[in-house]
Scaffold this active site. Sequence first.
Site, PDB file in Angstrom:
ATOM      1  N   HIS A  45       0.811  -1.145  -0.034  1.00  0.00           N
ATOM      2  CA  HIS A  45       0.118  -0.004   0.081  1.00  0.00           C
ATOM      3  C   HIS A  45       0.970   1.241   0.160  1.00  0.00           C
ATOM      4  CE1 HIS A  45      -4.200  -1.863   0.782  1.00  0.00           C
ATOM      5  NE2 HIS A  45      -3.211  -2.593   1.263  1.00  0.00           N
TER       6      HIS A  45
ATOM      7  N   LYS B 267      -8.535  13.875   4.541  1.00  0.00           N
ATOM      8  CA  LYS B 267      -7.655  12.538   4.346  1.00  0.00           C
ATOM      9  C   LYS B 267      -6.434  12.895   5.673  1.00  0.00           C
ATOM     10  CE  LYS B 267      -6.488  13.788   0.027  1.00  0.00           C
ATOM     11  NZ  LYS B 267      -6.788  12.615  -0.714  1.00  0.00           N
TER      12      LYS B 267
ATOM     13  N   LYS C  41       0.648  14.638   0.782  1.00  0.00           N
ATOM     14  CA  LYS C  41      -0.751  14.896   0.439  1.00  0.00           C
ATOM     15  C   LYS C  41      -0.882  16.435   0.083  1.00  0.00           C
ATOM     16  CE  LYS C  41      -2.509  10.824   3.035  1.00  0.00           C
ATOM     17  NZ  LYS C  41      -2.959   9.714   1.976  1.00  0.00           N
TER      18      LYS C  41
ATOM     19  N   LYS D  40     -14.617   8.054  -3.719  1.00  0.00           N
ATOM     20  CA  LYS D  40     -15.894   8.300  -3.063  1.00  0.00           C
ATOM     21  C   LYS D  40     -16.415   9.675  -3.353  1.00  0.00           C
ATOM     22  CE  LYS D  40     -14.088   5.802   0.927  1.00  0.00           C
ATOM     23  NZ  LYS D  40     -13.072   5.961   1.957  1.00  0.00           N
TER      24      LYS D  40
END
Length: 805
Positions: A354, A542, A548, A654
């Site tokens: 991951h 997140k 990010k 999503k």
Amino acid sequence: MADALKEKILRQLIADKGREVKEATPKDIYYALASIVNEEVKQQWFRTRKYYKDEKLKEVYYLSMEFLIGRLLESNLLNYGMLDEAKTALEQMGFNPQEVFAEEHDAGLGNGGLGRLAACFLDSLASLNYPGHGFGIRYRYGLFEQRIIHGNQVELPDYWLTDPYPWESRTEEEAVVIQFHGDVHMYKRNDGTLEFEYKNTDKVMAVPYDIPVVGYENGTVNTLRLWSAESIFSNNSDRLEGNKQFYRDLAHEHSIEQISGFLYPDDSSYEGKELRLKQQYFLVSASIQNILKHFKTNNRMSLSKLAEKVVIQINDTHPSLAIPELMRILMDEEGFSWENAWQVTTKVFAYTNHTTLSEALETWPTDMIKSLLPRIFMIIDEINNRFCQGIWFDHEELRDKIPELAIIAYERVHMARLAIVGSFSVNGVAKIHTEILKKKEMKDFYTLFPDKFNNKTNGITHRRWLMQANPKLAELITDVIGPQWIKRPKQLISLLKHSSDSALLEKFNQVKHENKRELANYIKQHIGITVDERSIFDVQIKRLHEYKRQLLNVFHIIYLYNELKENPNQDMTPRTFIFGAKAAPSYHLAKEVIKLINTVASIVNYDPSVKDRLKVIFMENYNVSIAEKIIPAADISEQISTASKEASGTGNMKMMMNGALTLGTMDGANIEINDLVGDRNMFIFGLSADEVLEYYQHGGYHARDLYNTDDRIKRILDQLNQGEFGVHNIEFKDIYYNILYHNDPYFVLKDFEPYLETHELAERAYRDRMTWLNMSVTNIAYSGKFSSDQTIQEYATEIWKLKRK
Ligand code: 26V
């Protein structure tokens, strides 16, 4: 229907509480309803188990240190097929269904994407009638609860079990013993084979708690089994109070219970904490023992055929000790030779990677494994020796690379290498991620084992993330294209035919608007800030991590604010920037960014010259339940990671499914979203993964040049450095230094200008309502590909080779 349910709730209330409806609290109602669902589900649960057993189906076990399941009452009602009825019944009884559902503590047994993926996968396995179960840990404390105090993140313990948890049942008869420490004794048998005996080990009891995983209207109920650590002496009645031994036992018990005490909150960097290693082995040993016992009772087959009935998916490297654990049991308890045990083991395990962030890759000090798990260490050592010998003799071209390939190197055990060597399948979680694994991160392993590597792009369950979180949109979709999409989410594609029908688009607009209003009300109620529901809801939710790039988002907000101050009458579509993010408690820079977001919010939100054109909202304690509120209301989905760093992302999926448009980099699954909807239907900007990797390898990027040449950038950084956004002058200096003195490792400045330009494009597009709505519906139409049903279907046929019930 609702009448019958009301009757049942009433009876349950009286049985549980001796109360009638008018005296009942929402919590009483929650428990009553949960009991009713449980009663129903139990029948199907039993029948599913019996079916798997009678038909001797192959089963998959998903081993994961995290299952971020969130609340279950509403999703169980939905999947069981009684959600509408339950909502009606509650309303008729004078209760707000959402208030009743909110009585359940959100089970935060995971950090973020990896844990939520595990939860979505369980939902899809059950909904597709696949025999598949989760194994995890029943942490007494889930991911910390976040409070924002004076702009700073403060962590509180999440003791989620204060109230009884109605979904779990303790299954004591299946408890198993886990052994740590001790000495390993070796004997030679008469036939020359070796026998191992462990002495003086510390024994811990692993007690399972089972949670039903309800499939969508199909009668299938699988199991999520969470292990709890208990002392073997817990029930020892001989202990007398006042006795020295009693206190010694008590201290011992306390240290044992710590094994399932809390979830480690750090998903950004790896730390070699012994307790974490104990947790991993605890999960793995309990699960493997359980799997073998189940195999033996269900199949009268030799364990050498284990792989015909069992496949075990390892969720990241965290459970990879399962590989040596299975070897240990097969050899030391079942009398297998090394070769036979290895044959079986390497047919049973499949590993999912991951992350490629080097700081998150697990390695353990050899000494730690040696002392905590002496027998397991011997086995890892032997796996390593054989593996390295194999390279030496069969792959001369890789001889030089042995230190980078060896499972044990420089006194550390490399878990990803162990997982690759011990598994028959290694997969990444989005196309680009798998390619980076094959071409860079795991290049030499790919040369050794090309057939093991494969891609399985992540997915999300459309049941929770569309049907449950956004019932209005789900209903509208069904009105337009009929209900087939519910069982076959790819059929959402039929929406395309209607994506230019302006009357219809108006209805989609209406739904988004209502969702935005609901979120605005929630924000007003919980944060006290009024946001304009006609403003663009620009969302980044997140975990907080440098890669990010929440910082890039904040810089853009500061830029807009500076512009408005300079030119107060500027024409600008009002925007609401919404953040949700937890930082690892020890991640200093991430916490600084949270503080910065809150500081900017406190200035922007109250500055009259902004005239409500800008609002910044930081949603405290972001978790699954809060995500369910934000996502249906999003207009823009910020997916702005430094290209190559975000393995997949699932929040991107999503929000797409809920009609938000992605504003993002070509990274992770954004690329696959782009493959489907095209540049016309999303906002792409910034460096590509290749460009980023090229800079990392050969240099050539100088953040300071941008600071010196771009006034907008200079202004923002100076504002941070000079304390304009803080009470004290020292605040945010660390962010400033990280960018200018560490050369902006995540290319925030480099991508700044293209990011601004792309935001301007998005703002203009938003003003053209019909075009925007058309883009939005196009995104929903293509989002079926990202249902986890699709992903699980691929795992099941390509890796697990499962048959459906
Ligand atoms: C690492 C560690 C290090 C030790 C302490 C606890 C801990 C917990 C988790 C992790 C792994 C972080 C990897 C991760 O969460 N990856 C995310 O996986 C998502 C599902 O595949 C994917 O969508 C995200 O892009 C990826 O960052």
